[in-house]
Design an enzyme around this catalytic site. Structure first.
Site, PDB file in Angstrom:
ATOM      1  N   PHE A 516      36.322  40.051  45.503  1.00 39.34           N
ATOM      2  CA  PHE A 516      37.382  38.876  45.779  1.00 39.34           C
ATOM      3  C   PHE A 516      37.819  38.119  44.259  1.00 39.34           C
ATOM      4  O   PHE A 516      37.729  36.843  44.310  1.00 39.34           O
ATOM      5  CB  PHE A 516      36.623  37.882  46.525  1.00 39.34           C
ATOM      6  CG  PHE A 516      35.908  38.513  47.638  1.00 39.34           C
ATOM      7  CD1 PHE A 516      36.430  39.610  48.247  1.00 39.34           C
ATOM      8  CD2 PHE A 516      34.710  37.869  48.101  1.00 39.34           C
ATOM      9  CE1 PHE A 516      35.655  40.186  49.254  1.00 39.34           C
ATOM     10  CE2 PHE A 516      34.087  38.654  49.258  1.00 39.34           C
ATOM     11  CZ  PHE A 516      34.665  39.769  49.775  1.00 39.34           C
ATOM     12  N   HIS A 517      37.957  38.583  43.230  1.00 39.90           N
ATOM     13  CA  HIS A 517      38.548  38.219  42.192  1.00 39.90           C
ATOM     14  C   HIS A 517      39.791  38.645  41.407  1.00 39.90           C
ATOM     15  O   HIS A 517      39.935  39.064  40.309  1.00 39.90           O
ATOM     16  CB  HIS A 517      37.109  38.603  40.953  1.00 39.90           C
ATOM     17  CG  HIS A 517      35.893  38.265  41.442  1.00 39.90           C
ATOM     18  ND1 HIS A 517      34.706  38.744  40.892  1.00 39.90           N
ATOM     19  CD2 HIS A 517      35.612  37.117  42.153  1.00 39.90           C
ATOM     20  CE1 HIS A 517      33.740  38.027  41.498  1.00 39.90           C
ATOM     21  NE2 HIS A 517      34.096  36.872  42.140  1.00 39.90           N
ATOM     22  N   ALA A 518      40.687  38.651  42.383  1.00 35.83           N
ATOM     23  CA  ALA A 518      42.149  38.895  42.077  1.00 35.83           C
ATOM     24  C   ALA A 518      42.538  38.173  40.917  1.00 35.83           C
ATOM     25  O   ALA A 518      42.538  37.115  40.953  1.00 35.83           O
ATOM     26  CB  ALA A 518      43.125  39.059  43.098  1.00 35.83           C
TER      27      ALA A 518
END
Length: 578
Positions: A516-518
């Site tokens: 969840f670190h785009a």
């Protein structure tokens, strides 16, 4: 966190306080009623009175500002996430300027947001944009969720609350690529020390105390967490008292995680630190449910923003600057809709070309976790805090300059849609993760319609070095999970077991999920693929800046909330310096 612990009881009271405070701000409860109910919950009369007066002042101020929207503001900040909240706060500290903050989502007062132990239930829900990647061979042609927060606070309202600064080398690399030493670790460290209010063992050389951002090592942690740290030490990964600080200046180590969870057990998202204290100021207007369509331009100069709010499309002008802080997917979307991006792609979409910047939507980076290294315990231990209280950073190859692995111990059976078929409901997990990926993906936009889809070609695990690193991460996690310090919590290893070769690779591709670190889709730099310069100005466009995770040239080592706060602080420094 269970209600039979002191922290759990505090959290339950905190949720009740949030509920009655929201009712007060909405006009469904009067001041006297709030004070009476708050004191019944154990809040002192003076504290309850202060809370009531603050909430009433905020509610009345923001309602009046919304009724009297101005045709022009000095600054328009798009997005209230981990960078945008910081930018809006710092700009509004000058009471002589008017700041408009636009947020596509709503309030961040839902129980699933306030309770950090259930953060994962927000994935795919109403507070998530709901993005998914395109099926690709690195994931056995699976499509995986790419969560992005859609509420006040953005990702800081739905993430796992982890405050991970990143490694010293990350920032020094940014400084080299931008040619600006102010992006280097020495200066960034001073910002961290200024903004932090860290609880725990003092480290005045590296950590801050008394700043805006409250964080602490996971309080009253599950016994699983220190056992994992001891398990790391048993295989040669040193234990540290702090997972930031000295540990992230060297080869790595293991520690209890720093979490943005308050003393009451509730999530402390970035707006709670930065925005809430000043929302009663008359120069800060916050609009929720405001979907930005595009930046309005005159020639190559940003002159305002077009957005949808309260049932219609509006245009509001800007006297100084527009700041995009809408994240690694929506910031490129808004740029493209505004005529800023790869000229060939803009022509394909039928959008007039304002600035030919081929790097818009390119250089996509994310961290990847394998959701499946799982053990069944003799008896289930309830999850506490954020359900993920211990982590380690380590190198898959000792020759690497920076740790490239970050597994997390997770107190639930965290799994993919495929590995969930083997999961045990009482199990706990150590999630192998890679945090220095060599894979570079890209975004492809199918329309300029702000509500249309975007193709996310993340290309997860398509670089062979990423697969090699993930194999090593699984090996380490299995060693730790089966180590002597963890034995009291192990009845059996559920998966993956001692598999090798093609079977292991297939397991990895079926179990991989986003961390969840785009990030990195509008990178800062000086080369032809950069989108902003070192001062976060969009190349070739006047009065338009970007401040969010999209400007990272390279993703940081670890969870990205804290680095995004730094990006917001740096933009504020730059603007105030003129």
């Amino acid at each position: 966190m269970t209600s039979d612990t002191p922290a759990g009881r505090a959290q339950a009271i905190g949720r009740q306080l949030d509920h009655i405070e929201a009712r007060l701000m909405a006009g469904h409860l009067d001041r006297r009623g709030f004070i009476r109910m708050a004191t019944m919950l154990g809040v002192g009369t003076l504290a309850a009175t202060t809370m009531a007066d603050k909430a009433l002042a905020i509610g009345a101020n923001q309602a009046e500002l919304k009724r009297e929207l101005q045709p022009r503001y000095d600054y328009i900040v798009c997005g209230s996430g981990s960078s945008g909240s910081v930018v809006a706060r710092r700009l509004a500290e000058d009471t002589g300027v008017q700041v408009l903050l636009l947020e596509a989502g709503g309030a961040a007062d839902a129980p699933s947001i306030l309770n950090p132990a259930v953060w994962y239930t927000n994935i795919g829900g109403p507070f998530d944009w709901g993005y998914k990647t395109m099926p690709r061979p690195g994931l056995n042609n699976r499509s995986i969720a790419m969560p992005m927060g859609k509420a006040i606070g953005g990702g800081s309202s739905i993430n796992a609350t982890v405050w991970a600064r990143g490694h010293k080398n990350d920032y020094d690399r940014w400084a080299r690529e931008t040619g600006d030493p102010a992006w280097g670790y020495q200066h960034v460290l001073e910002i961290f020390k200024r903004i932090e209010d860290r609880q725990g063992e003092p480290d005045p050389a590296r950590r801050g105390k008394g700043g805006l951002v409250f964080m602490q090592p996971a309080p009253d942690a599950s016994p699983l967490a220190p056992a994992m740290v001891q398990g790391c030490a048993a295989i040669g990964i040193p234990a540290f008292a702090d997972h930031n600080g000295a540990m992230m200046e060297g080869a790595g180590g293991a520690a209890i995680a720093n979490l943005c969870i308050g003393k009451d057990g509730r999530r402390r998202n970035v707006p709670s630190h930065y925005l809430y204290p000043i929302m009663d100021q008359p120069n800060l207007t916050i609009l929720t449910q405001a979907l930005v369509h595009k930046v309005t331009l005159q020639g190559k100069k940003a002159v305002g923003v077009e957005f949808e709010w309260d049932g219609r499309v509006r245009k509001i002008g800007v006297a100084r600057e527009v700041v995009l802080s809408t994240g690694a997917i929506n910031t490129p979307r808004i740029l493209m809709a505004s005529g800023i991006g790869d000229a060939k792609e803009l022509v394909r979409l039928g959008t007039p070309v304002v600035a030919n910047l081929p790097g818009v939507g390119q250089n996509f980076q994310d961290h990847t976790m394998v959701a499946a290294c799982m053990w069944e315990p003799p008896e289930q231990a309830p999850a506490r805090n954020n359900s993920a209280e211990a982590t380690f950073f380590w190198k898959s190859d000792p020759k690497l300059p920076t740790p490239d692995l970050q597994p997390f111990q997770i107190e639930i059976p965290f799994s993919s849609e495929i590995t969930s078929k083997q999961a045990v409901p009482t199990a706990w997990t150590i999630g192998p993760g890679i945090v220095q990926p060599k894979t570079r993906g890209f975004l492809r936009f199918t329309s300029t319609d702000p509500k249309a889809g975007v193709e996310i070609h993340a290309k997860v695990l398509e670089h062979p070095d990423d697969m090699a690193a993930m194999r090593k991460a699984i090996e380490l996690c299995r060693e730790i999970g089966n180590s002597a310090p963890m034995k009291p919590f192990v009845k059996r290893e559920v998966m993956p077991g001692p598999i090798k070769g093609a079977e292991l690779d297939d397991f990895i591709r079926n179990a991989a999920v986003s961390y969840f670190h785009a990030t990195c889709t509008a990178k800062m730099g000086k080369d032809k693929m950069s989108v902003v310069d070192a001062k976060l100005r969009v190349h070739g466009v006047q009065d338009l800046r970007i401040a969010d995770g999209s400007v990272m040239p390279h993703i940081t080592t670890g969870n990205t909330m804290a680095p995004c706060v730094i990006i917001g602080e740096r933009l504020a420094e730059i603007v105030k310096a003129g």
